[in-house]
Design an enzyme around this catalytic site. Structure first.
Site, PDB file in Angstrom:
ATOM      1  N   ILE A 580      23.715  -8.153  56.414  1.00 26.40           N
ATOM      2  CA  ILE A 580      22.448  -8.102  55.664  1.00 26.40           C
ATOM      3  C   ILE A 580      21.552  -9.278  55.984  1.00 26.40           C
ATOM      4  O   ILE A 580      20.433  -9.356  55.527  1.00 26.40           O
ATOM      5  CB  ILE A 580      22.691  -8.057  54.135  1.00 26.40           C
ATOM      6  CG1 ILE A 580      23.670  -9.159  53.720  1.00 26.40           C
ATOM      7  CG2 ILE A 580      23.130  -6.699  53.685  1.00 26.40           C
ATOM      8  CD1 ILE A 580      23.748  -9.358  52.226  1.00 26.40           C
ATOM      9  N   ALA A 582      21.078 -13.252  58.454  1.00 28.80           N
ATOM     10  CA  ALA A 582      21.648 -14.240  59.360  1.00 28.80           C
ATOM     11  C   ALA A 582      21.547 -15.592  58.705  1.00 28.80           C
ATOM     12  O   ALA A 582      20.452 -16.047  58.367  1.00 28.80           O
ATOM     13  CB  ALA A 582      20.879 -14.215  60.668  1.00 28.80           C
ATOM     14  N   GLY A 586      26.352 -18.273  60.551  1.00 24.44           N
ATOM     15  CA  GLY A 586      26.885 -16.993  61.003  1.00 24.44           C
ATOM     16  C   GLY A 586      26.277 -15.877  60.180  1.00 24.44           C
ATOM     17  O   GLY A 586      25.402 -16.115  59.336  1.00 24.44           O
ATOM     18  N   LYS A 606      29.284 -14.818  53.346  1.00 27.68           N
ATOM     19  CA  LYS A 606      28.720 -15.637  54.418  1.00 27.68           C
ATOM     20  C   LYS A 606      29.864 -16.017  55.346  1.00 27.68           C
ATOM     21  O   LYS A 606      30.917 -16.455  54.878  1.00 27.68           O
ATOM     22  CB  LYS A 606      28.112 -16.915  53.842  1.00 27.68           C
ATOM     23  CG  LYS A 606      26.823 -16.662  53.130  1.00 27.68           C
ATOM     24  CD  LYS A 606      26.145 -17.968  52.834  1.00 27.68           C
ATOM     25  CE  LYS A 606      24.802 -17.711  52.221  1.00 27.68           C
ATOM     26  NZ  LYS A 606      24.041 -18.924  52.027  1.00 27.68           N
ATOM     27  N   ASP A 699      14.566 -27.622  48.606  1.00 24.37           N
ATOM     28  CA  ASP A 699      14.050 -26.541  49.449  1.00 24.37           C
ATOM     29  C   ASP A 699      13.762 -25.308  48.604  1.00 24.37           C
ATOM     30  O   ASP A 699      14.097 -24.189  48.982  1.00 24.37           O
ATOM     31  CB  ASP A 699      15.068 -26.228  50.561  1.00 24.37           C
ATOM     32  CG  ASP A 699      14.435 -25.437  51.704  1.00 24.37           C
ATOM     33  OD1 ASP A 699      13.197 -25.306  51.722  1.00 24.37           O
ATOM     34  OD2 ASP A 699      15.180 -24.962  52.575  1.00 24.37           O
TER      35      ASP A 699
END
Ligand code: AMP
Length: 937
Positions: A580, A582, A586, A606, A699
Site C-alpha cells: 500500500i 513505500a 521498505g 512496514k 514533521d
C-alpha cells in the site's frame, strides 16, 4: 472480443484481411520451424518514403476511451545495407483516426493523427532475427470505432502482430459489497469511482464505493457493508447464525453463543429467549413460587490469567429509593461469599420489596497490592460488564483512572464509539455516598461534555455510587445509563463493583449485572511498556499523561528499547496481503494480524528491505520504540514488532483511507467545514497528547496523518531519522540536516529550535492543507521564496470557503513569537467550541481568489492569458469538467468570463466545492487589473 490477462479485454487482433497497403506487402516467413505472415516494407535506399499500412475498422466499447496497442515487429539494422546509410531509417510511426462507421478501403492520410514514433529495442542484423514488442496507449477515443495506421518513412520493417485491448477492473466482491466490471479510466480520470451494492443479507449505512485505477486495479473501498442482525460473515458472504447462537445488531462481529438459561431454536436468531421456567430481566433467571430465585452470571471475560476467581453476592433492599442491607433475613445456597460457581440460590425473599444484588468477582490481588502513592494503570482498572440479556447498554464500561484520598477521576466508554464527525454526546453524572441510605438519598449532579470527570472534595474512607447517563447531542435523547461504585480508602480484599438496581414486586422481578474489576496489568503493558515503577498512560486524551516520552537513543542498546516499548509478534501471526505504500526502509503492506486468542485485525506492516545495515535496522525499529510509548485515539497504534527473525517488521493499526493529503485531494470539495474541522480536532487532540508527553514531532504535515474509514485522523511517522531522510519534502540546510521548509516554524529553520510551539506552527499549515483539500502550501513558490515571504511577515491567505474563526486560529499558530502561539490544549478547546456551535463556522474568512486557487489561475503558466478553456480548467484542477463546457458550447475564455454561478451549475457542476472553485476563478480572471499580492499579512 476476448478476455486477456486479468483486467484487460482484447478488442482486436490484426487480421490479414482488408487492410489498406501502400508499398507494404504481406510476406510469409519461417521462424524456428514455423511459418507466419508479416506486413513488411523495405525501401531503405530511396528518399522521402511515405508508406502506409492501415488496419480494418476497430469497434470500440463506449466506455473504453483508452486503448492499448501492442505491436510485435522486426527492424533491420541500417548498417546491414551497403550504401543506404543516408536514407535508411530504423523507426516507424503509429497513427490513429476515429470514425463512426467503417469506411472500407477509403484512405485519407489527412484524417490520421500521429500517436507516437516507434523505435526498436533490438535491431535485427543479417542473420540474427530480433522481435520487439512495444505497447502504446491511444487516449480520449470518443467515436464508435477507429483505425490504426503505420507509417514507414524509409525503414526495413516487418510487423508480425498487433493486439488492441483496453483494461477493466473485473467484477469483484470486497468487504461484502459487490462491484461491477468497470472499464478503467484515462489519464484525466485516473481513479474512477464505482458504486457497489451490499451482498445478500449485508447492509451498510453509507453507499459502498471503490475506485478503479487506470491499470485495472480496485483500490480504497469506502463504506463497509456488514452482515445484518442474525447473520455473520463467512468467506465474503453473510450466513445465518447457527442454532444456539445469535447476533443482535448489524456488525462485523461473529454470532455469539446464547447466554446461560437461554436458547435459540432456529438459526438466524437476533436474540435468545429464556428457557422454559426462566424469566428475563437483563438476564434470565429462575423464579420459584417459594420466593426463591437463582442468580446466575457470566464469568469475567478477562480473568487476567488468574484461576483463583471467587464471587460474593451482596443484597440491598430498597424502598422509595432508600436502600439498606438485606441482613441475615435472606438465605444463600451454597453461600453468599467464596463462591467458585457462577450461580447462587437466594431464598426467604419478601414478595413486595425491591432488591438489588451485587456480584463481585475476587482474585488473589487487590488494589492494595500496588504502592498507594502511584495509581495503578488504567488498564488494570478496566471494568468488565457482562450483560447477558439482549439489550446492550450504550455506555459499556466505566473505569477509575486516578484516585487520591479525596478525589476520583473516572472515565467511561460508549458503544458504538462516537465517530470522529458525529455530533457530540453529553453526559450527566450523579453520585452519592454508597451507604447514604438514611432518609433521603441526595445525589450530586454534574453535566459533562467529555467521557471523563474528576470529582473532588470526597470523604476519605467512603464508598461512592456513581451513575452516568448519556444524551445524544441534538435532541437530548437519553441513550443509556450506567452505575459504578468506588471505595475511597483502604479497600478490603475485593474490589469495586458495578450494579444495576431492580425491583422485586408482587411478581418478583430481579436482575443483576455481574461485575468485575480486575487488578491485572495487561501483559503487554506490564511486561513491555511499563515497569512496576512506571506511572500509567491515560486512555483518555483529556487527562494529562503522567509519563514523559523516552528517547530510544538514551538506551545504550536500541534493541532493548524496542523490547521495552513494543510487543514481539511471531511472523507466522502476520499475513501480508498487498503493498500500500513505500516507506523509507521498505514496502508497507496491508495485512492481517491473528495473535493467539485474539480476534483477527487488519494491520499495516512496514518492512525492512533486504541488505540493510545494523544501523538501518535500528533506525527502522526506532519508530516502533517511539510509537509503542503512545496510547491515544489520534495517534497511530502500534500492534507490535517482529525483531527476532530475519525480516524485521513493524505492525500498526490499518488506516483504510491512507494519507490525509492524498485523501483530501481525491475528495476535493466533498466535505463540509464542520467535517474538516472535526478532522482537525482529532489531529490537535493527538498532538496535545504528544506535547503533554514532551514529544516534539518535527514533521507534522497532512502527508503524515493517516485517515481510517470513519474519517478519524491519526498522527503517524515517528522514526528518529524521518526528518533527516524519509520525507520527500525535506530540504537540506547548510548544517546538513533536512527540514520540510513549508511546514516548519521560522525559529526551527533558523536555529533548529524544535519545540511543541514549532509543532503548533506546523499544525497551522496542516489546518490550511485540510481546509484547502490537500492543496500544496504556498503552491509553486520555491522554498527560498517561502522563507523570504515568512520573514517579511506574509502569511498564507485563507483557503476558499474557510470559516473565519478557523483562519484566525491558523494565523495565531503562525505568530512569529513562539511564546504567543496557542498551545495544543487551547487549540483542542477552541475547535471543540466551534464544533459544538456549528453556526460559528458560518462566517467565512475573506478570500482572495487570485491567490487561493493555484497562483497561475489568473493566467497561463507563462503569465499570458489562458489560450483555451481546457488550459484554464487544468490550471484550477477542474479538467474533469472540460466536456461539460464544450457540450454547453462554452469554448472561448470570453464566454467563460460571461458565466454566472447559475450557468456553472446548469452545465453540470454539482459539487459545492467545485462550483465555488470555478466561480472564484472566474472572479479572479475578471479582476486581472489588480496586482498579484500573494499573501494576506
Ligand atoms: P510511511 O513510511 O509511514 O511514510 O508510510 C508510507 C505510506 O504507507 C504512507 O504514506 C501510507 O500511504 C501507507 N501507510 C503507512 N502506514 C499505514 C497505515 N497504518 N495504514 C494505512 N496506510 C499506511
Amino acid at each position: 472480443m476476448s478476455r486477456g490477462p486479468q483486467g484487460s479485454v482484447f478488442i482486436s487482433l490484426m487480421l490479414l484481411v482488408s487492410v489498406v497497403l501502400f508499398q507494404w506487402e504481406v510476406v510469409q516467413r519461417t521462424l524456428n520451424g514455423s511459418q507466419f505472415y508479416s506486413y513488411s516494407v523495405c525501401n531503405v535506399g530511396e528518399r522521402e518514403q511515405d508508406n502506409w499500412l492501415r488496419t480494418t475498422f476497430i469497434q470500440r466499447r463506449p466506455a473504453a476511451s483508452r486503448v492499448f496497442v501492442e505491436i510485435q515487429f522486426i527492424v533491420r539494422d541500417c548498417n546491414s545495407f551497403d550504401g543506404a546509410s543516408l536514407t535508411c531509417k530504423e523507426t516507424f510511426n503509429l497513427y490513429t483516426s476515429e470514425s463512426d462507421a467503417d469506411v472500407g478501403t477509403t484512405f485519407r492520410k489527412g484524417q490520421f493523427k500521429k500517436v507516437t514514433t516507434i523505435a526498436p529495442d533490438e535491431i535485427t542484423s543479417k542473420n540474427d532475427l530480433r522481435i520487439n514488442t512495444e505497447t502504446r496507449v491511444v487516449e480520449n477515443l470518443s467515436r464508435k470505432g477507429f483505425y490504426l495506421a503505420f507509417q514507414d518513412i524509409g525503414a526495413c520493417i516487418a510487423i508480425l502482430s498487433v493486439r488492441v485491448y483496453y483494461k477493466t477492473c473485473p467484477a469483484t466482491v470486497k468487504s461484502l459489497a459487490s462491484f461491477p466490471e468497470t472499464v478503467a479510466g484515462g489519464e484525466n480520470q485516473a481513479l474512477k469511482e464505482v458504486n457497489g451494492v451490499c451482498t445478500d443479507n449485508a447492509i451498510s449505512e453509507n453507499l459502498p464505493r471503490i475506485y478503479c485505477t487506470v491499470d485495472g486495479e480496485w483500490v480504497v473501498p469506502v463504506g463497509q457493508c456488514q452482515c445484518k442482525p442474525g447473520y455473520e460473515e463467512v468467506e465474503d458472504t453473510c450466513q445465518e447464525c447457527q442454532q444456539g447462537f445469535f447476533k443482535a445488531a448489524a456488525s462485523g462481529d461473529k454470532c455469539e453463543p446464547c447466554p446461560a438459561n437461554t436458547q435459540s431454536l432456529k438459526s438466524g436468531a437476533l436474540s435468545c429467549p429464556c428457557m422454559d421456567g426462566f424469566y428475563r430481566s437483563h438476564i434470565c433467571f429462575l423464579l420459584s413460587p417459594l420466593r426463591k430465585l437463582v442468580l446466575s452470571w457470566s464469568p469475567p471475560a478477562d480473568t487476567g490469567g488468574r484461576n483463583d476467581i471467587t464471587y460474593s453476592v451482596d443484597c440491598q433492599r430498597c424502598e422509595s429509593n432508600v436502600c439498606q442491607a438485606c441482613g441475615e433475613k435472606i438465605r444463600y445456597e451454597p453461600a453468599s461469599t467464596g463462591l467458585t460457581d457462577t450461580k447462587v440460590l437466594v431464598s426467604e425473599l419478601d414478595a413486595h420489596l425491591n432488591y438489588t444484588f451485587t456480584v463481585e468477582a475476587h482474585s488473589g490481588v487487590s488494589l492494595l497490592a500496588l504502592p498507594r502513592s502511584k495509581p495503578p494503570s488504567t488498564s488494570a482498572l478496566t471494568t468488565s460488564l457482562h450483560y447477558t440479556g439482549e439489550y446492550p447498554p450504550k455506555i459499556t464500561s466505566m473505569r477509575l483512572v486516578e484516585r487520591t484520598p479525596t478525589s476520583l477521576s473516572l472515565s467511561w466508554d460508549v458503544s458504538p464509539r462516537p465517530r470522529a464527525l458525529s455530533p457530540p454526546i453529553r453526559y450527566e453524572l450523579n453520585y452519592r455516598k454508597k451507604d447514604d441510605n438514611l432518609g433521603m438519598t441526595t445525589y450530586t449532579v454534574l453535566k459533562l461534555e467529555k467521557n471523563l470527570v474528576q470529582v473532588n472534595e470526597l470523604n476519605p474512607g467512603t464508598a461512592y455510587l456513581f451513575r452516568v447517563q448519556a444524551f445524544t447531542g441534538d435532541g437530548g435523547n437519553k441513550i443509556s445509563l450506567i452505575y459504578f461504585y468506588c471505595f475511597l480508602g483502604h479497600l478490603p480484599q475485593n474490589n469495586t463493583a458495578v450494579i444495576f438496581g431492580a425491583a422485586v414486586g408482587g411478581a418478583v422481578m430481579l436482575f443483576i449485572v455481574a461485575v468485575v474489576l480486575f487488578l491485572r496489568r495487561r501483559k503487554r503493558n506490564s511486561h513491555t511498556r511499563q515497569g512496576p515503577e512506571d506511572t500509567y498512560f491515560s486512555s483518555s486524551e483529556q487527562l494529562k499523561p503522567l509519563k514523559t516520552y523516552v528517547d530510544p537513543h538514551t538506551y545504550e542498546d536500541p534493541n532493548v528499547a524496542v523490547l521495552k516499548f513494543a510487543t514481539e509478534i511471531h511472523p507466522s501471526h502476520v499475513t501480508k496481503q498487498k503493498v500500500i505504500g513505500a516507506g523509507e526502509f521498505g514496502e508497507v503492506y496491508r495485512g492481517i494480524l491473528k495473535a493467539p486468542g485474539r480476534k483477527e485485525v487488519a494491520v499495516a506492516i512496514k518492512t525492512l528491505k533486504p541488505g540493510y545495515t545494523e544501523k538501518q535496522r535500528q533506525d527502522f525499529l526506532s519508530e516502533a520504540s517511539i510509537m509503542g510509548q503512545f496510547a491515544h485515539q489520534n495517534i497511530i497504534r502500534l500492534e507490535g514488532v517482529v525483531t527476532k527473525f530475519k525480516h524485521a517488521m513493524i505492525v500498526t493499526e490499518y488506516m483504510e483511507n491512507g494519507a490525509l493529503d492524498r485523501y483530501l485531494k481525491d475528495h476535493d470539495g466533498e466535505f463540509s467545514s464542520f467535517q474538516l474541522v472535526g478532522m482537525l480536532r482529532g489531529i490537535a487532540a493527538g498532538m496535545k497528547y504528544l506535547s503533554d508527553m514532551s514529544y516534539v514531532h518535527r514533521d507534522l504535515a497532512a502527508r503524515n496523518i493517516l485517515v481510517n474509514n470513519t474519517l478519524e485522523c491519526k498522527v503517524s511517522d515517528f522514526g528518529l531519522s524521518r526528518v533527516l531522510e524519509d520525507d520527500p519534502e525535506g530540504t537540506y540546510t547548510t548544517s546538513g540536516g533536512k527540514i520540510p521548509i513549508r511546514w516548519t516554524a521560522p525559529e526551527a529553520i533558523a536555529y533548529r529550535k524544535f519545540t511543541s510551539a514549532s509543532d503548533v506552527w506546523s499544525f497551522g499549515i496542516v489546518m490550511w492543507e485540510v481546509m484547502a483539500f490537500g492543496e500544496r502550501p504556498y503552491w509553486d513558490m520555491s522554498n527560498h521564496e517561502v522563507m523570504k515571504a515568512i520573514n517579511e511577515a506574509f502569511r498564507l491567505p485563507a483557503p476558499m470557503d474557510c470559516p473565519s474563526a478557523v483562519y484566525q486560529l491558523m494565523l495565531q499558530c503562525w505568530l512569529q513569537d513562539r511564546s504567543k502561539r496557542p498551545r495544543f490544549g487551547d487549540i483542542v478547546s477552541l475547535l471543540d467550541k466551534l464544533l459544538r456551535s456549528p453556526d460559528s463556522l458560518k462566517t467565512i474568512a475573506d478570500f482572495d481568489p487570485r491567490v487561493s486557487i493555484r497562483l497561475p489561475s489568473t493566467s497561463g503558466s507563462d503569465g499570458s492569458p489562458f489560450r483555451s478553456v481546457s488550459e484554464w480548467l487544468e490550471s484550477i484542477k477542474m479538467s474533469q469538467y472540460s466536456e461539460n463546457f464544450t457540450c454547453a458550447g462554452i469554448v472561448t475564455m470570453d464566454q467563460v468570463l460571461q458565466m454566472k454561478n447559475e450557468d456553472i451549475k446548469n452545465i453540470g457542476v454539482r459539487l459545492p466545492g467545485h462550483l465555488k472553485r470555478i466561480a472564484y476563478s472566474i472572479l479572479g480572471l475578471k479582476d486581472q487589473t489588480s496586482t498579484l499580492s500573494v499573501f494576506a499579512v
